[in-house]
Design a protein around this motif. Structure first.
Motif, mmCIF file in Angstrom:
data_model
loop_
_atom_site.group_PDB
_atom_site.id
_atom_site.type_symbol
_atom_site.label_atom_id
_atom_site.label_comp_id
_atom_site.label_asym_id
_atom_site.label_seq_id
_atom_site.Cartn_x
_atom_site.Cartn_y
_atom_site.Cartn_z
ATOM 1 N N CYS A 152 0.705 -1.211 -0.114
ATOM 2 C CA CYS A 152 -0.041 0.009 0.113
ATOM 3 C C CYS A 152 0.975 1.250 -0.061
ATOM 4 O O CYS A 152 0.357 2.166 -0.618
ATOM 5 N N VAL A 153 2.049 1.287 0.663
ATOM 6 C CA VAL A 153 2.756 2.407 0.719
ATOM 7 C C VAL A 153 3.546 2.730 -0.553
ATOM 8 O O VAL A 153 3.209 3.914 -1.101
ATOM 9 N N ARG A 190 0.560 4.121 -3.159
ATOM 10 C CA ARG A 190 0.381 5.504 -3.028
ATOM 11 C C ARG A 190 1.349 6.370 -3.825
ATOM 12 O O ARG A 190 0.979 7.404 -4.252
ATOM 13 N N MET A 191 2.781 5.684 -3.969
ATOM 14 C CA MET A 191 3.638 6.522 -4.833
ATOM 15 C C MET A 191 3.432 6.337 -6.250
ATOM 16 O O MET A 191 4.051 6.716 -7.065
ATOM 17 N N GLU A 229 0.131 6.737 -7.823
ATOM 18 C CA GLU A 229 -0.897 7.486 -8.369
ATOM 19 C C GLU A 229 -0.632 8.450 -9.333
ATOM 20 O O GLU A 229 0.245 8.922 -9.374
ATOM 21 N N MET A 255 -2.632 -1.057 -8.740
ATOM 22 C CA MET A 255 -2.970 0.359 -9.383
ATOM 23 C C MET A 255 -3.527 0.011 -10.810
ATOM 24 O O MET A 255 -4.496 0.801 -11.361
ATOM 25 N N THR A 278 3.360 6.106 9.247
ATOM 26 C CA THR A 278 3.010 5.688 7.964
ATOM 27 C C THR A 278 1.538 5.294 8.106
ATOM 28 O O THR A 278 1.250 4.450 9.162
ATOM 29 N N GLU A 285 -5.128 0.844 3.091
ATOM 30 C CA GLU A 285 -6.739 1.287 3.202
ATOM 31 C C GLU A 285 -7.506 0.044 3.167
ATOM 32 O O GLU A 285 -7.034 -0.837 2.383
ATOM 33 N N ARG A 295 -8.556 -1.603 -0.371
ATOM 34 C CA ARG A 295 -7.149 -1.792 -1.017
ATOM 35 C C ARG A 295 -6.737 -3.382 -0.460
ATOM 36 O O ARG A 295 -6.309 -4.048 -1.131
#
Lengths: 277, 248
Positions: free
Chosen positions: B11-12, B15-16, B18, B39, B208, B212, B215
């Motif tokens: 998940c970390v 987010r990068m 997006e 993604m 951190t 979600e 997800r």
């Protein structure tokens, strides 16, 4: 009608690879000629200079462990998530083989230059890497087309190996072989002076005149020997036919941690000797 | 909802990603591969993962060179690199520990890093082990350089460094990492004690955020099933995906 090409045995293919030959071989992916590697080890070939295009795995570790390789040129040797390559690691750490470290696109570009019959090719990136510092055969020049000068760029010499070989899905009676989307095998065949192929199946027809297959076919013009070897890539994969045998590879990695374990693996798997339980 | 370290890291990374479209992942990288597949799913296929070593998730058919030629043209938006060693200037070492070439510990090799670090705009460094052994003041061998002097063609380079403890972002002007997030259960002091290089601190350094929940559900379901084609062992052991576990 083109002349038909005689089939060879895998041992006959292996015998065409002399001591000291300069080979360029594709990565361990769909189409690795493991049966031919075994035949080379049985034949005791020595002092090979092998370029892995661009990385090695099982076939590199087997040839290194069996003492066939003097110099290896590659961007890496490993089994990916399955583990590190034990015979490669030990041979480099002890200095038993010479290594020329590279980076993947530089090897591809060098083989493409070989295919095009030009002496070298420029390639982006790499500047600042120690891969470049240790390669006295790679050069840096300023881009001659840059407005105002500057723009350093790396040049690598072309690779034209004596021999390449691989395992293909189909071969026909005219000596053509079908590799499908493995286009780097065609690039290698075009750059090499000789190409040897083991094929999984025989194709009844002419691959060069079949409109759906011709784009994935290498013309017999480039090919100097074909052997029909079903399961010739096992324990690795041949897409559309069989998957990699992950357990075999994991067991190999465990066993090949020692010289004795590796010898036992060869004895059983390559030389076909029965081992007492 | 409880989650594992691997699920957190997926998940970390996601987010990068997006807004990134051509997301490419090297071999032996199940966590970045899972983030890329996530993604693709979340954007209904707008994001295009390319997983090296996969035949199922490999939208290229012109040989191994095609991927690198794409990167050379700037058509690969994101790539992931790791390292046996990573230093404070973002240099990475995939070749070995000790003096080259007869190194004390020989690692597999540089692969495409020397080229991709300069040609791909956003390179995310990912290495689970967070220790002073890996995160060193200076690498023993530079497989790929973290920064280049003026005048050298360079489209990108390090964007962030993600470990099992923390997330750093890279300052391209100062050639230094900045600690932005620590994962729950770790402190800034823990990070400092396990990092061999000097780094800056964001103000404030945050914890951190957890995965979600929507997800997380996807990761354990569809994504695990898809990932299992390339990484059956990881999907089975880390994401609890048990179907088709015969050839792990």
């Amino acid at each position: 009608m083109p002349a038909t090409a005689p089939m060879m045995s895998v041992e006959e293919l292996a015998a065409r690879i002399p001591d000291g030959a300069h080979l360029a071989l594709s990565k361990d992916d769909s189409g690795t000629a493991i049966a031919l590697i075994h035949a080379m080890i049985r034949g005791g070939v020595k002092n090979l200079h092998v370029v892995y295009v661009p990385v090695g795995g099982l076939m590199a570790d087997l040839l290194i462990g069996a003492g066939c390789i003097a110099t290896i040129e590659c961007s890496g040797v490993s089994f990916g998530e399955l583990g590190l390559a034990p015979r490669f690691r030990d041979a480099v750490q002890s200095g038993a083989i010479r290594i020329k470290d590279a980076t993947c696109p530089a090897i591809y570009a060098a083989v493409q230059a070989g295919e095009r019959g030009i002496p070298f090719t420029p390639i982006r990136g790499i500047l600042g890497s120690d891969v470049l510092s240790y390669r006295d055969d790679w050069k840096v020049v300023d881009n001659p087309f840059a407005a105002g000068g500057g723009d350093p760029i790396v040049l690598v010499p072309a690779i034209n190996p004596d021999i390449t070989f691989f395992h293909a899905r189909w071969g026909d009676r005219y000596g053509n072989v079908w590799v499908g989307k493995r286009r780097e095998l065609a690039t290698l065949a075009h750059a090499a002076r000789e190409t040897l192929v083991t094929v999984e199946d025989l194709y009844d027809g002419n691959l060069m005149t079949d409109e759906t297959l011709v784009a994935g076919t290498i013309s017999s013009l480039y090919i100097s020997g074909v052997a029909h070897v079903p399961h010739g890539a096992k324990p690795l994969n041949l897409d559309g036919c069989y998957d990699i045998d992950r357990k075999h590879i994991r067991d190999y990695i465990r066993e090949a941690q020692t010289v004795e374990g590796f010898a036992a693996y060869l004895d059983r798997t390559v030389f076909g000797n029965k081992v007492a339980a | 909802m409880a989650f594992s370290r691997e699920e957190q890291l997926i998940c970390v990374i996601a987010r990068m990603l997006e807004g990134q479209r051509n997301i490419s992942v090297g071999t032996n990288s199940p966590i970045p591969a899972a983030a890329a597949l996530l993604m693709e799913r979340l954007t209904d296929g707008w994001a295009r993962p390319l997983l090296l070593g996969s035949s199922r998730h490999y939208p290229a058919n012109d040989g191994g060179v095609e991927f690198h030629d794409r990167a050379a043209q700037g058509r690969v938006d994101v790539f992931f690199l790791g390292g046996g060693q990573i230093d404070g200037e973002g240099n990475i070492n995939l070749v070995g520990i000790g003096a080259y070439p007869k190194m004390k510990v020989r690692l597999p090799g540089s692969f495409g890093s020397a080229f991709l670090y300069l040609t791909v705009p956003r390179v995310i460094l990912f290495r689970e082990e967070h220790s002073a052994r890996v995160l060193v003041p200076k690498v023993d061998f530079i497989s790929a350089a973290g920064w280049s002097p003026p005048g050298v063609f360079r489209r990108g380079g390090p964007y962030a460094l993600i470990t099992s403890m923390a997330v750093f972002f890279y300052d391209k002007d100062r050639h230094r990492f900045r600690l932005d997030y620590v994962h729950a259960g770790n402190s800034v002091d823990d990070v400092r004690a396990n990092t061999g290089f000097d780094f800056d601190l964001a103000s404030p350094v945050r914890e951190t955020p957890p995965p979600e929940p929507d997800r997380l559900a996807l990761i354990r379901g569809e994504i695990a099933a898809e990932l299992a084609h390339l990484y059956p062992k990881f999907a089975a052991e880390k994401l609890g995906y048990t179907a088709a576990a015969a050839n792990v």
